[in-house]
Design an enzyme around this catalytic site. Structure first.
Site, short mmCIF file in Angstrom:
data_model
loop_
_atom_site.label_atom_id
_atom_site.label_comp_id
_atom_site.label_asym_id
_atom_site.label_seq_id
_atom_site.Cartn_x
_atom_site.Cartn_y
_atom_site.Cartn_z
N ARG A 15 48.90 39.80 34.54
CA ARG A 15 48.23 40.81 33.71
C ARG A 15 48.33 40.45 32.24
O ARG A 15 47.39 40.69 31.46
CB ARG A 15 48.85 42.18 33.97
CG ARG A 15 48.46 42.76 35.32
CD ARG A 15 49.27 43.99 35.67
NE ARG A 15 48.89 44.54 36.97
CZ ARG A 15 49.67 45.28 37.71
NH1 ARG A 15 50.90 45.58 37.30
NH2 ARG A 15 49.26 45.75 38.88
N ARG A 151 38.53 33.99 32.67
CA ARG A 151 38.89 35.39 32.94
C ARG A 151 38.40 35.84 34.31
O ARG A 151 39.13 36.48 35.07
CB ARG A 151 38.29 36.28 31.84
CG ARG A 151 38.32 37.79 32.15
CD ARG A 151 39.72 38.30 32.35
NE ARG A 151 39.77 39.73 32.56
CZ ARG A 151 39.53 40.36 33.70
NH1 ARG A 151 39.18 39.66 34.78
NH2 ARG A 151 39.65 41.66 33.80
N LYS A 162 47.81 40.28 45.60
CA LYS A 162 47.57 41.48 46.40
C LYS A 162 47.55 41.17 47.89
O LYS A 162 48.02 41.97 48.70
CB LYS A 162 46.26 42.14 45.96
CG LYS A 162 46.34 42.73 44.55
CD LYS A 162 45.13 43.58 44.20
CE LYS A 162 45.32 44.24 42.84
NZ LYS A 162 44.22 45.16 42.49
N ASN A 188 41.87 49.27 41.47
CA ASN A 188 42.78 50.25 40.88
C ASN A 188 42.04 50.89 39.71
O ASN A 188 41.98 50.32 38.62
CB ASN A 188 44.07 49.58 40.41
CG ASN A 188 45.12 50.58 39.95
OD1 ASN A 188 44.78 51.59 39.34
ND2 ASN A 188 46.38 50.29 40.20
N GLU A 192 41.63 50.02 35.59
CA GLU A 192 40.33 49.70 34.99
C GLU A 192 40.03 50.63 33.82
O GLU A 192 39.50 50.18 32.79
CB GLU A 192 39.23 49.81 36.05
CG GLU A 192 39.27 48.70 37.08
CD GLU A 192 38.13 48.79 38.08
OE1 GLU A 192 37.22 49.64 37.88
OE2 GLU A 192 38.13 48.02 39.05
N THR A 240 34.51 39.57 38.49
CA THR A 240 35.88 39.28 38.89
C THR A 240 36.13 39.78 40.30
O THR A 240 36.75 39.09 41.13
CB THR A 240 36.88 39.94 37.92
OG1 THR A 240 36.64 39.46 36.59
CG2 THR A 240 38.32 39.62 38.32
N GLU A 244 37.26 37.87 43.69
CA GLU A 244 38.42 38.33 44.45
C GLU A 244 38.06 38.57 45.91
O GLU A 244 38.80 38.17 46.82
CB GLU A 244 38.97 39.62 43.82
CG GLU A 244 39.63 39.40 42.47
CD GLU A 244 40.07 40.69 41.81
OE1 GLU A 244 40.94 40.65 40.93
OE2 GLU A 244 39.54 41.77 42.18
#
Length: 259
Positions: A15, A151, A162, A188, A192, A240, A244
Site C-alpha cells: 500500500r 500502478r 489477497k 474494499n 477506495e 487495476t 487483479e
C-alpha cells in the site's frame, strides 16, 4: 525499478508503494498539462519526422526507442515493470535475483492503457492546440504512461496477497470463471473512498502555484482537482481490478491443478 530486497510483500509495504505512485502520477500529469495536446504525435503518418517513425505514431516511435534503452539496463526484468513495445533488446547488465512472489503470468494491458491515455486523458488535461513541442510532450507522455502502467499492474501483488489469505474461495470462483464475484470479493470500498479523498487533497496541494498563502484558496491550479479524482475513479481503479481479476483466475486455476 523497485527495490525488491527487504520483504516488500506485506500489505503495508504494498500500500505504501501504491500511495507513492499516486504522487508520481499526479506530478507527471501536471508536467504533461504544461504543453498543448499536439494531436499529431498520436496519429501514425499525421506528421513527417524524416521518415523515422515508419508506421508508428511519433509517441509510439519515441516510446519504443526509450524502452530499448531501458531494456538494456534490465528494467523489464523487474516484476513490477511492463513494456509497451516490442521487440526489445536483451539486458547488457547481469540478471538480478528477485524474491519469488507472483505466480508466472503474461498479463499485460498496456495496449488498453495507451488507448485510454491518448484518447481520454490527454485531451482532458491539455489545451486542444498545437504548440510544436512534440519532443517535450512525448517525453512527459512516456513518464505518465510508465507510472500508470506500474500502478495498474501492481494490482497483481495486491491480488496475490489477497489470494494467500483465502486461496480456497478464490480458487472456487476461478473454476467458475466468476469475474463479478472475484471483483466483489477483492473490493474494499472503504479503502477506495479514502484513496479518492486522499487524491483530492494531494491534487489540490500539488496543483497549486503557491502564489497565495492559504492552502486551498488558490484559483490558479495547474490541473483540475476533480480531473485527477475522475482519472482514478474512471480508469485507474477499474483497470487495476481488471488486472487483479485476470491474475486471480490464472492463480486460482493453477492452485486447483496443483491439489
Amino acid at each position: 525499478m523497485s527495490n525488491f530486497t527487504d520483504d516488500p510483500f506485506s500489505l503495508d509495504k504494498l500500500r505504501s508503494t501504491l500511495i507513492r505512485l499516486e504522487d508520481t502520477i499526479i506530478f507527471a500529469l501536471i508536467e504533461r498539462s504544461q504543453f498543448a495536446f499536439n494531436k499529431g504525435i498520436y496519429n501514425p503518418g499525421a506528421l513527417e519526422f524524416n521518415g523515422a517513425t515508419g508506421d508508428r505514431s511519433f509517441l509510439e516511435y519515441f516510446l519504443w526507442e526509450t524502452e530499448k534503452v531501458h531494456a538494456k539496463v534490465r528494467r523489464y526484468t523487474s516484476p513490477d515493470e511492463y513494456a509497451f513495445t516490442s521487440p526489445l533488446p536483451d539486458p547488457i547488465l547481469p540478471p538480478l535475483e528477485y524474491p519469488k512472489f507472483l505466480f508466472p503470468n503474461d498479463i499485460n494491458i498496456n495496449g488498453k492503457i495507451m488507448e485510454i491515455y491518448t484518447r481520454s486523458i490527454v485531451p482532458e488535461i491539455c489545451q486542444d492546440r498545437d504548440d510544436a513541442n512534440y519532443g517535450s510532450s512525448a517525453t512527459r507522455d512516456i513518464e505518465c504512461l510508465q507510472a500508470l502502467s506500474r500502478r495498474i499492474h501492481y494490482g497483481k501483488f495486491i491480488a496475490e496477497s489477497k489470494f494467500r489469505s483465502d486461496p480456497e474461495e478464490y480458487a472456487r470462483l476461478a473454476r467458475n470463471n466468476d469475474r463479478e464475484a472475484i471483483n466483489e470479493l477483492l473490493t474494499n470500498r472503504t479503502v477506495e473512498k479514502k484513496l479518492l479523498e486522499r487524491l483530492r487533497r494531494k491534487a489540490l496541494v500539488y496543483g497549486q502555484t503557491l502564489d497565495q498563502e492559504q492552502e486551498g484558496t488558490n484559483t490558479h491550479l495547474r490541473i483540475p482537482v476533480q480531473l485527477v479524482v475522475d482519472l482514478y475513479e474512471r480508469w485507474v481503479i477499474p483497470l487495476t481490478k481488471e488486472v487483479e481479476v485476470d491474475y486471480l483466475i490464472v492463480r486460482g486455476l493453477a492452485y486447483i491443478k496443483s491439489e
